[in-house]
Design a protein around this motif. Structure first.
Motif, PDB file in Angstrom:
ATOM      1  N   GLY A 126     -12.946  12.465   2.219  1.00 42.88           N
ATOM      2  CA  GLY A 126     -13.910  12.929   1.887  1.00 42.88           C
ATOM      3  C   GLY A 126     -15.228  11.681   2.838  1.00 42.88           C
ATOM      4  O   GLY A 126     -15.090  11.975   3.692  1.00 42.88           O
ATOM      5  N   GLU A 127     -15.449  10.777   2.207  1.00 44.92           N
ATOM      6  CA  GLU A 127     -16.699   9.991   2.421  1.00 44.92           C
ATOM      7  C   GLU A 127     -15.794   9.122   3.573  1.00 44.92           C
ATOM      8  O   GLU A 127     -16.475   8.498   4.628  1.00 44.92           O
ATOM      9  N   VAL A 128     -14.890   8.081   3.483  1.00 44.53           N
ATOM     10  CA  VAL A 128     -13.804   7.106   4.237  1.00 44.53           C
ATOM     11  C   VAL A 128     -13.138   6.980   4.231  1.00 44.53           C
ATOM     12  O   VAL A 128     -11.337   6.597   4.214  1.00 44.53           O
ATOM     13  N   PRO A 129     -12.164   8.832   5.157  1.00 48.02           N
ATOM     14  CA  PRO A 129     -11.360   9.209   5.513  1.00 48.02           C
ATOM     15  C   PRO A 129     -10.241   8.532   6.801  1.00 48.02           C
ATOM     16  O   PRO A 129      -9.656   8.587   6.956  1.00 48.02           O
ATOM     17  N   ASN A 130     -10.895   7.440   7.742  1.00 45.42           N
ATOM     18  CA  ASN A 130     -10.485   7.090   8.710  1.00 45.42           C
ATOM     19  C   ASN A 130      -9.440   5.356   8.184  1.00 45.42           C
ATOM     20  O   ASN A 130      -9.429   5.071   7.945  1.00 45.42           O
ATOM     21  N   GLY A 131      -8.144   5.776   9.031  1.00 51.06           N
ATOM     22  CA  GLY A 131      -6.953   5.605   9.053  1.00 51.06           C
ATOM     23  C   GLY A 131      -5.744   5.477   7.814  1.00 51.06           C
ATOM     24  O   GLY A 131      -5.205   4.353   7.996  1.00 51.06           O
ATOM     25  N   TYR A 132      -6.503   6.840   7.145  1.00 52.45           N
ATOM     26  CA  TYR A 132      -5.552   7.661   5.942  1.00 52.45           C
ATOM     27  C   TYR A 132      -4.943   8.702   6.530  1.00 52.45           C
ATOM     28  O   TYR A 132      -5.751   9.026   7.513  1.00 52.45           O
ATOM     29  N   ASN A 133      -3.704   8.910   6.016  1.00 56.36           N
ATOM     30  CA  ASN A 133      -3.322  10.481   5.724  1.00 56.36           C
ATOM     31  C   ASN A 133      -3.428  10.676   4.327  1.00 56.36           C
ATOM     32  O   ASN A 133      -2.442   9.502   3.569  1.00 56.36           O
ATOM     33  N   VAL A 134      -3.178  11.943   4.533  1.00 52.62           N
ATOM     34  CA  VAL A 134      -2.174  12.676   2.991  1.00 52.62           C
ATOM     35  C   VAL A 134      -1.529  13.947   3.165  1.00 52.62           C
ATOM     36  O   VAL A 134      -1.680  14.578   4.062  1.00 52.62           O
ATOM     37  N   SER A 135      -0.774  13.913   2.149  1.00 49.52           N
ATOM     38  CA  SER A 135       0.104  15.082   2.251  1.00 49.52           C
ATOM     39  C   SER A 135       0.039  15.963   0.981  1.00 49.52           C
ATOM     40  O   SER A 135       0.217  14.241   0.197  1.00 49.52           O
ATOM     41  N   ARG A 136      -0.239  16.675   0.478  1.00 46.14           N
ATOM     42  CA  ARG A 136       0.035  17.503  -0.489  1.00 46.14           C
ATOM     43  C   ARG A 136       1.349  18.040  -0.502  1.00 46.14           C
ATOM     44  O   ARG A 136       1.315  19.719  -0.159  1.00 46.14           O
ATOM     45  N   LEU A 137       1.822  17.514  -1.129  1.00 44.95           N
ATOM     46  CA  LEU A 137       3.879  17.451  -1.035  1.00 44.95           C
ATOM     47  C   LEU A 137       3.858  19.452  -1.955  1.00 44.95           C
ATOM     48  O   LEU A 137       4.336  20.205  -1.793  1.00 44.95           O
ATOM     49  N   ASN A 138       3.274  19.300  -3.546  1.00 40.06           N
ATOM     50  CA  ASN A 138       3.688  20.433  -4.290  1.00 40.06           C
ATOM     51  C   ASN A 138       2.304  20.769  -4.915  1.00 40.06           C
ATOM     52  O   ASN A 138       1.748  19.644  -4.759  1.00 40.06           O
ATOM     53  N   LYS A 139       2.221  21.395  -6.034  1.00 34.86           N
ATOM     54  CA  LYS A 139       1.218  20.763  -7.290  1.00 34.86           C
ATOM     55  C   LYS A 139       1.040  19.966  -7.591  1.00 34.86           C
ATOM     56  O   LYS A 139       0.331  18.937  -8.201  1.00 34.86           O
ATOM     57  N   ARG A 140       2.124  19.205  -7.871  1.00 34.93           N
ATOM     58  CA  ARG A 140       2.370  18.405  -8.638  1.00 34.93           C
ATOM     59  C   ARG A 140       2.057  16.643  -7.866  1.00 34.93           C
ATOM     60  O   ARG A 140       1.500  15.470  -8.702  1.00 34.93           O
ATOM     61  N   GLU A 141       2.720  16.270  -6.235  1.00 32.50           N
ATOM     62  CA  GLU A 141       2.038  15.664  -5.787  1.00 32.50           C
ATOM     63  C   GLU A 141       0.741  15.311  -4.628  1.00 32.50           C
ATOM     64  O   GLU A 141       1.270  16.539  -3.791  1.00 32.50           O
ATOM     65  N   PHE A 142       0.508  14.101  -4.466  1.00 33.52           N
ATOM     66  CA  PHE A 142      -0.608  14.353  -3.709  1.00 33.52           C
ATOM     67  C   PHE A 142      -0.348  12.568  -3.168  1.00 33.52           C
ATOM     68  O   PHE A 142      -0.469  11.357  -3.700  1.00 33.52           O
TER      69      PHE A 142
END
Lengths: 111, 114
Positions: A58-74
């Motif tokens: 998105g607009e401010v991603p630096n310093g972060y990571n994400v995981s979409r584990l399944n449809k329910r969890e992010f």
């Protein structure tokens, strides 16, 4: 109640520590989002996931990571926390164009 | 790309008085428009949305908003406010044919005095 659940609600970290913010929704929504809210800045998008298996910056991603584990969890991960990441973090989910459903937020302080 | 301007950062008003919170947007494509409310220490809650059709949209808690395409505005109104309406209000815009990721305004703090 159906909705978006975020954990933890509050967290204090020392500079350099890592942590993961958890988010789960039970509305069968495809798209999920992470925002940060800072005074006077409104909401700024960090990362989003349009569907299971995909993530985008998105607009401010630096310093972060994400995981979409399944449809329910992010989940949102801070690998090495910095004082500039002190903020309130909101997770949200959406189906089609009909507005977001937000979690109640995680208040993070980095000292 | 689109942008949202909420013209007032804070709006003080007395209980039972009418209120208008102003929102202007800019976009080169057709848009969907939203108002959200955030009560202290809570997440954002959808108040109302404009997708198409009638330009006057009614939402929860007696709020309504009017979409004005020529003035690129989507102002929020309530004829008589209550103490419980004290909250932060966010206007948001998203393009109607793409990723649906909204751009939020910076918020207007509505403060209702007794």
């Amino acid at each position: 109640n159906a909705g978006v659940t975020q954990t933890p609600k509050f967290q204090v970290l020392k500079t350099g520590q890592s942590m993961t913010l958890q988010c789960a929704q039970d509305m069968n929504h495809n798209s999920m989002y992470w925002y940060r809210q800072d005074p006077g800045m409104g909401l700024r998008l960090i990362y989003y996931s349009a569907s299971e298996g995909t993530t985008d910056k998105g607009e401010v991603p630096n310093g972060y990571n994400v995981s979409r584990l399944n449809k329910r969890e992010f989940s949102l991960r801070l690998e090495s926390a910095a004082p500039s990441q002190t903020s309130v973090y909101f997770c949200a989910s959406r189906t089609e164009a009909y507005g977001y459903t937000f979690g109640s937020g995680t208040r993070l302080t980095v000292v | 790309a689109q942008s949202v301007t909420q013209l007032d950062s804070q709006v003080p008003v007395f209980e039972e008085a009418p209120v208008e919170l102003r929102c202007n947007y800019s976009s080169s494509v057709s848009v969907y428009l939203f108002w959200y409310v955030q009560y202290p220490n809570q997440g954002l809650q959808l108040l109302l949305k404009y997708l198409s059709g009638s330009t006057l949209v009614k939402g929860i808690n007696g709020f309504e908003a009017e979409f004005n395409k020529s003035q690129t505005s989507f102002h929020l109104r309530k004829p008589s406010v209550h103490i419980s309406d004290t909250a932060e209000y966010f206007c948001a815009v998203t393009d109607s044919g793409g990723s649906y990721i909204p751009t939020f305004g910076r918020g207007t703090s509505l403060i209702v005095h007794p």
